[in-house]
Design a protein around this motif. Structure first.
Motif, PDB file in Angstrom:
ATOM      1  N   ILE A  96      12.828   1.666   4.594  1.00 20.79           N
ATOM      2  CA  ILE A  96      11.889   2.172   4.741  1.00 20.79           C
ATOM      3  C   ILE A  96      12.537   3.503   5.898  1.00 20.79           C
ATOM      4  CG2 ILE A  96       9.987   2.202   6.306  1.00 20.79           C
ATOM      5  CD1 ILE A  96       9.838   1.633   3.272  1.00 20.79           C
ATOM      6  N   GLY A  97      13.561   2.546   6.415  1.00 25.37           N
ATOM      7  CA  GLY A  97      14.440   3.298   8.096  1.00 25.37           C
ATOM      8  C   GLY A  97      15.218   4.043   7.795  1.00 25.37           C
ATOM      9  N   ALA A 143      11.696  13.607   4.037  1.00 28.81           N
ATOM     10  CA  ALA A 143      12.219  12.205   4.074  1.00 28.81           C
ATOM     11  C   ALA A 143      11.403  11.698   5.296  1.00 28.81           C
ATOM     12  CB  ALA A 143      13.738  12.438   4.347  1.00 28.81           C
ATOM     13  N   PHE A 144      11.129  12.902   6.565  1.00 27.06           N
ATOM     14  CA  PHE A 144       9.982  12.262   7.717  1.00 27.06           C
ATOM     15  C   PHE A 144       8.971  12.345   6.904  1.00 27.06           C
ATOM     16  CE2 PHE A 144       7.602  13.251  11.436  1.00 27.06           C
ATOM     17  CZ  PHE A 144       8.138  12.708  12.112  1.00 27.06           C
ATOM     18  N   THR A 145       7.782  12.746   5.827  1.00 30.50           N
ATOM     19  CA  THR A 145       6.592  12.408   5.286  1.00 30.50           C
ATOM     20  C   THR A 145       6.943  10.247   4.967  1.00 30.50           C
ATOM     21  OG1 THR A 145       6.289  14.019   4.914  1.00 30.50           O
ATOM     22  CG2 THR A 145       4.830  12.666   4.018  1.00 30.50           C
ATOM     23  N   SER A 146       7.955  10.532   4.936  1.00 37.10           N
ATOM     24  CA  SER A 146       7.885   8.463   4.211  1.00 37.10           C
ATOM     25  C   SER A 146       7.874   8.002   5.106  1.00 37.10           C
ATOM     26  CB  SER A 146       8.903   9.211   3.136  1.00 37.10           C
ATOM     27  OG  SER A 146      10.569   9.361   3.948  1.00 37.10           O
ATOM     28  N   LEU A 147       9.210   7.785   6.249  1.00 31.54           N
ATOM     29  CA  LEU A 147       8.716   7.929   7.271  1.00 31.54           C
ATOM     30  C   LEU A 147       7.978   7.019   7.788  1.00 31.54           C
ATOM     31  CD1 LEU A 147      12.140   9.320   9.034  1.00 31.54           C
ATOM     32  CD2 LEU A 147      12.161   6.623   8.556  1.00 31.54           C
ATOM     33  N   LEU A 148       6.867   7.927   8.067  1.00 35.00           N
ATOM     34  CA  LEU A 148       5.937   8.639   9.286  1.00 35.00           C
ATOM     35  C   LEU A 148       4.706   7.203   8.187  1.00 35.00           C
ATOM     36  CD1 LEU A 148       3.526   8.809  10.879  1.00 35.00           C
ATOM     37  CD2 LEU A 148       3.098  11.123   9.404  1.00 35.00           C
ATOM     38  N   THR A 149       5.041   7.598   6.386  1.00 37.87           N
ATOM     39  CA  THR A 149       3.486   6.382   5.674  1.00 37.87           C
ATOM     40  C   THR A 149       4.579   5.205   5.773  1.00 37.87           C
ATOM     41  OG1 THR A 149       3.868   8.926   4.220  1.00 37.87           O
ATOM     42  CG2 THR A 149       3.328   6.669   3.270  1.00 37.87           C
ATOM     43  N   TRP A 151       5.520   3.661   8.404  1.00 37.66           N
ATOM     44  CA  TRP A 151       4.567   3.454   9.373  1.00 37.66           C
ATOM     45  C   TRP A 151       3.201   2.862   9.498  1.00 37.66           C
ATOM     46  CZ3 TRP A 151       1.207   4.266  13.187  1.00 37.66           C
ATOM     47  CH2 TRP A 151       1.579   3.017  14.562  1.00 37.66           C
ATOM     48  N   ILE A 152       2.934   4.117   8.367  1.00 32.32           N
ATOM     49  CA  ILE A 152       1.282   3.517   8.881  1.00 32.32           C
ATOM     50  C   ILE A 152       0.623   2.913   7.832  1.00 32.32           C
ATOM     51  CG2 ILE A 152      -0.692   4.861   7.961  1.00 32.32           C
ATOM     52  CD1 ILE A 152       0.703   7.513   8.728  1.00 32.32           C
ATOM     53  N   LEU A 153       1.282   2.515   7.267  1.00 28.29           N
ATOM     54  CA  LEU A 153       1.170   1.497   6.026  1.00 28.29           C
ATOM     55  C   LEU A 153       1.853  -0.392   6.733  1.00 28.29           C
ATOM     56  CD1 LEU A 153       2.477   3.428   2.356  1.00 28.29           C
ATOM     57  CD2 LEU A 153      -0.384   2.884   3.224  1.00 28.29           C
ATOM     58  N   GLY A 154       2.672  -0.170   7.507  1.00 33.02           N
ATOM     59  CA  GLY A 154       2.467  -1.205   7.951  1.00 33.02           C
ATOM     60  C   GLY A 154       3.907  -1.840   7.562  1.00 33.02           C
ATOM     61  N   LYS A 155       4.596  -0.669   6.827  1.00 38.17           N
ATOM     62  CA  LYS A 155       6.532  -1.542   6.275  1.00 38.17           C
ATOM     63  C   LYS A 155       7.085  -1.611   7.353  1.00 38.17           C
ATOM     64  CE  LYS A 155       3.583  -1.961   2.393  1.00 38.17           C
ATOM     65  NZ  LYS A 155       3.055  -2.765   1.663  1.00 38.17           N
ATOM     66  N   ASP A 156       7.743  -1.566   8.596  1.00 44.77           N
ATOM     67  CA  ASP A 156       8.020  -0.442   8.389  1.00 44.77           C
ATOM     68  C   ASP A 156       8.941  -1.870   9.519  1.00 44.77           C
ATOM     69  OD1 ASP A 156       5.976  -0.650  10.383  1.00 44.77           O
ATOM     70  OD2 ASP A 156       6.626  -0.157  12.203  1.00 44.77           O
ATOM     71  N   GLY A 157       8.391  -3.066   9.555  1.00 46.46           N
ATOM     72  CA  GLY A 157       9.105  -3.793  10.357  1.00 46.46           C
ATOM     73  C   GLY A 157       8.081  -5.535  10.635  1.00 46.46           C
ATOM     74  N   ALA A 158       8.796  -5.793  11.737  1.00 37.01           N
ATOM     75  CA  ALA A 158       7.922  -6.167  12.493  1.00 37.01           C
ATOM     76  C   ALA A 158       7.196  -5.536  13.834  1.00 37.01           C
ATOM     77  CB  ALA A 158       8.843  -7.038  13.290  1.00 37.01           C
ATOM     78  N   ALA A 159       6.099  -6.178  13.747  1.00 33.58           N
ATOM     79  CA  ALA A 159       4.519  -5.820  14.519  1.00 33.58           C
ATOM     80  C   ALA A 159       4.945  -5.461  15.848  1.00 33.58           C
ATOM     81  CB  ALA A 159       3.141  -6.564  15.035  1.00 33.58           C
ATOM     82  N   GLU A 160       5.838  -6.084  16.067  1.00 32.20           N
ATOM     83  CA  GLU A 160       7.109  -6.065  18.303  1.00 32.20           C
ATOM     84  C   GLU A 160       7.927  -4.072  17.762  1.00 32.20           C
ATOM     85  OE1 GLU A 160       9.970  -7.909  21.107  1.00 32.20           O
ATOM     86  OE2 GLU A 160       9.141  -9.084  19.886  1.00 32.20           O
ATOM     87  N   GLY A 161       7.576  -3.552  18.556  1.00 35.78           N
ATOM     88  CA  GLY A 161       7.935  -2.476  18.542  1.00 35.78           C
ATOM     89  C   GLY A 161       7.801  -1.674  17.881  1.00 35.78           C
ATOM     90  N   ALA A 168       9.918   7.340  18.451  1.00 38.62           N
ATOM     91  CA  ALA A 168      11.096   7.866  18.296  1.00 38.62           C
ATOM     92  C   ALA A 168      10.934   8.404  17.705  1.00 38.62           C
ATOM     93  CB  ALA A 168      12.128   6.600  18.085  1.00 38.62           C
ATOM     94  N   LEU A 169      10.126   8.623  16.409  1.00 42.15           N
ATOM     95  CA  LEU A 169      10.168   9.162  14.887  1.00 42.15           C
ATOM     96  C   LEU A 169       9.189  10.482  15.707  1.00 42.15           C
ATOM     97  CD1 LEU A 169      10.459   9.450  12.113  1.00 42.15           C
ATOM     98  CD2 LEU A 169       8.575   8.970  11.583  1.00 42.15           C
TER      99      LEU A 169
END
Length: 262
Positions: A96-97, A143-149, A151-161, A168-169
């Motif tokens: 994801i990252g 690739a940038f769209t996949s990163l943003l997607t 994040w939107i879906l909450g698949k980017d990790g912990a809620a903190e940060g 940063a993105l």
């Protein structure tokens, strides 16, 4: 009595964020020199490698030195902001990252190397390998769209940060656009004149603002409005403040680049 613990800043990301803001400040300062002395077109060939200034240190004029130092600083800004983004996303799943972030950079490198700089001296449009250029930009965009997607879906990790990762993105995406605008400003000068130079100057202020926002989130590592008594009112106030600031900056850029009397 329950003890409340304050969120701790992400020290690695904070370190890189401070460096990126410092490099951007130098970059913007060099940009003002380019505008003041009108040396943005002393070298009409773009792109040049980051080590070009070192390997060709005997510059033919002060204008070349300013312009090429500006280009080196631009590379450094891109690298430091990429470091900030990788650090902010390092706790996210690698698929994801880190991998999409690397693919964004790879796609950009492919696009930048699609220009035959020798042919560009006589035929700027024909010097571009269209398939390679658009293919590289397409890879970066996907690739940038996949990163943003993610994040939107909450698949980017912990809620903190999460706010830090998004800031940063956006900063990394903005510095890429700024770099391309700078290149096109040189490459398409004969076709568009000072128009792209004006856009390039104005957008640089937006990149600096985003980098400062990333630095803020790296320091706080929380949503800035979550403890406010009226989050909606606070966000509306700061939104209007940002718009007013951007209007002032855009006005200043137009006056400086175009010499507009108003």
């Amino acid at each position: 009595m329950e003890s409340s613990t304050q969120p701790q800043p992400d020290r690695m990301t904070l370190f890189f964020a401070w460096i990126s803001v410092a490099v951007l400040a130098v970059l913007l300062g060099l940009g003002t020199l380019i505008t003041t002395y009108r040396v943005g077109m002393v070298d009409p060939i773009w792109p040049t490698e980051p080590w070009f200034l070192i390997s060709n240190w005997r510059e033919p004029s002060a204008g070349y030195l300013i312009e090429h130092t500006h280009r080196v600083a631009a590379y450094m800004a891109g690298i430091t902001i990429l470091a900030v983004t990788l650090s902010a996303w390092r706790k996210s799943p690698i698929a994801i990252g880190a991998i999409p972030l690397i693919l964004v950079s790879v796609g950009l490198a492919i696009a930048m190397t699609s220009i035959n700089r020798e042919l560009a001296k006589t035929d700027p449009i024909g010097a571009v390998d269209g398939a390679r250029f658009y293919g590289g930009l397409g890879l970066s965009f996907l690739a940038f769209t996949s990163l943003l997607t993610g994040w939107i879906l909450g698949k980017d990790g912990a809620a903190e940060g999460r706010s830090l990762r998004l800031a940063a993105l956006f900063t990394y995406g903005a510095v890429i656009i700024q770099g391309l605008l700078g290149g096109f400003r040189v490459y398409l000068n004969a076709l568009m004149g000072d128009t792209l130079a004006t856009i390039h100057g104005a957008f640089g202020q937006c990149v600096m603002a985003l980098a400062a926002s990333t630095l803020t989130f790296a320091t706080l590592d929380i949503l800035v409005f979550e403890k406010a008594e009226s989050p909606r009112r606070a966000s509306r106030f700061f939104g209007l403040l940002v718009l007013a600031t951007l209007l002032q900056l855009s006005w200043a850029v137009v006056v400086r680049h175009q010499g507009a009397g108003w």
